[in-house]
Every structure is written in structure tokens, then in C-alpha cells.
Scaffold this motif. Structure first.
Motif, PDB file in Angstrom:
ATOM      1  N   SER A  58      -7.469  25.827   0.278  1.00  0.00           N
ATOM      2  CA  SER A  58      -7.945  25.606  -1.085  1.00  0.00           C
ATOM      3  C   SER A  58      -7.537  26.714  -2.052  1.00  0.00           C
ATOM      4  CB  SER A  58      -9.472  25.469  -1.085  1.00  0.00           C
ATOM      5  OG  SER A  58     -10.055  26.635  -0.530  1.00  0.00           O
ATOM      6  N   GLY A  59      -6.883  27.749  -1.549  1.00  0.00           N
ATOM      7  CA  GLY A  59      -6.467  28.865  -2.395  1.00  0.00           C
ATOM      8  C   GLY A  59      -5.228  28.553  -3.221  1.00  0.00           C
ATOM      9  N   PRO A  60      -4.996  29.361  -4.265  1.00  0.00           N
ATOM     10  CA  PRO A  60      -3.849  29.121  -5.144  1.00  0.00           C
ATOM     11  C   PRO A  60      -2.496  29.334  -4.462  1.00  0.00           C
ATOM     12  CG  PRO A  60      -4.914  31.185  -5.721  1.00  0.00           C
ATOM     13  CD  PRO A  60      -5.779  30.519  -4.687  1.00  0.00           C
ATOM     14  N   ASP A  61      -2.459  30.062  -3.352  1.00  0.00           N
ATOM     15  CA  ASP A  61      -1.197  30.317  -2.648  1.00  0.00           C
ATOM     16  C   ASP A  61      -1.047  29.490  -1.370  1.00  0.00           C
ATOM     17  OD1 ASP A  61      -0.472  32.227  -4.555  1.00  0.00           O
ATOM     18  OD2 ASP A  61      -1.581  33.790  -3.484  1.00  0.00           O
ATOM     19  N   ASP A  62      -1.960  28.553  -1.144  1.00  0.00           N
ATOM     20  CA  ASP A  62      -1.960  27.763   0.089  1.00  0.00           C
ATOM     21  C   ASP A  62      -1.243  26.431  -0.079  1.00  0.00           C
ATOM     22  OD1 ASP A  62      -3.453  29.787   1.224  1.00  0.00           O
ATOM     23  OD2 ASP A  62      -5.361  28.775   0.927  1.00  0.00           O
ATOM     24  N   TRP A  63      -0.029  26.452  -0.616  1.00  0.00           N
ATOM     25  CA  TRP A  63       0.747  25.233  -0.797  1.00  0.00           C
ATOM     26  C   TRP A  63       2.219  25.601  -0.946  1.00  0.00           C
ATOM     27  CZ3 TRP A  63       3.792  24.348  -5.087  1.00  0.00           C
ATOM     28  CH2 TRP A  63       3.611  25.225  -6.153  1.00  0.00           C
ATOM     29  N   GLY A  64       3.073  24.633  -0.820  1.00  0.00           N
ATOM     30  CA  GLY A  64       4.501  24.863  -1.025  1.00  0.00           C
ATOM     31  C   GLY A  64       5.318  23.631  -0.684  1.00  0.00           C
ATOM     32  N   TRP A  65       6.580  23.652  -1.106  1.00  0.00           N
ATOM     33  CA  TRP A  65       7.533  22.593  -0.765  1.00  0.00           C
ATOM     34  C   TRP A  65       8.218  22.985   0.530  1.00  0.00           C
ATOM     35  CZ3 TRP A  65       8.077  17.942  -3.009  1.00  0.00           C
ATOM     36  CH2 TRP A  65       7.530  17.761  -4.289  1.00  0.00           C
ATOM     37  N   TYR A  66       8.218  22.072   1.514  1.00  0.00           N
ATOM     38  CA  TYR A  66       8.804  22.345   2.819  1.00  0.00           C
ATOM     39  C   TYR A  66       9.692  21.193   3.256  1.00  0.00           C
ATOM     40  CZ  TYR A  66       5.743  26.312   3.348  1.00  0.00           C
ATOM     41  OH  TYR A  66       5.136  27.520   3.174  1.00  0.00           O
ATOM     42  N   LEU A  67      10.725  21.537   3.998  1.00  0.00           N
ATOM     43  CA  LEU A  67      11.590  20.540   4.601  1.00  0.00           C
ATOM     44  C   LEU A  67      10.757  19.720   5.571  1.00  0.00           C
ATOM     45  CD1 LEU A  67      14.520  19.512   4.999  1.00  0.00           C
ATOM     46  CD2 LEU A  67      14.718  21.204   6.833  1.00  0.00           C
TER      47      LEU A  67
END
Length: 80
Positions: free
Chosen positions: A50-59
Motif C-alpha cells: 500500500s506504500g507509494p513505492d510498492d508498485w512498478g512496471w514489470y516484464l
């Protein structure tokens, strides 16, 4: 993930997954997906907390993201 091309929201039945981070599998939610620019390879917008850094674009590859049929952690993606 800016650039040309359409981005699709992930249907609920394809949403739950696990992502390999730091050598271990963590429950996550795939929020959207798209074709990588100029290729037939899929990338996914993944959230694992749920944090602001707990996401990203991944292959979207079996070595990095694997689908599950439901959340594997009761306090995981469903509660975000």
C-alpha cells in the motif's frame, strides 16, 4: 510507462499474482498491462503493497510474475 500504445485494465480473474522481489515470491495485484513498445512482449503494472513505492512496471514473464487464482495473503492485495 509512457509512450505510444494502448494500456488495458486487468480483469479481476487475471488480477491476482505473485512477484519475485529480492529472491522471494510476494503476493501482488496486476492493475493494468500493455505491450512493450514495438514488441509482442507484455509488461504489467504491479502493486505489492500500500506504500507509494510498492508498485512498478514489470516484464510479464514466469520468472518474475506468476498468476494465482486468489490472493495468497489475507492482508495482501485484496486489502489495499
Amino acid at each position: 510507462m509512457s509512450g505510444p500504445g494502448r494500456c488495458w485494465t486487468t480483469e479481476p480473474r487475471w488480477r491476482w499474482a505473485e512477484i519475485r522481489l529480492g529472491g522471494r515470491w510476494r503476493p501482488c495485484r496486476i492493475e493494468s498491462r500493455r505491450l512493450h513498445q514495438g514488441s509482442t512482449t507484455w509488461v504489467a503494472l504491479v502493486r505489492w503493497g500500500s506504500g507509494p513505492d510498492d508498485w512498478g512496471w514489470y516484464l510479464h514473464h514466469p520468472d518474475t510474475i506468476r498468476r494465482t487464482h486468489q490472493p495468497t495473503d489475507p492482508d495482501g492485495p485484496a486489502s489495499w
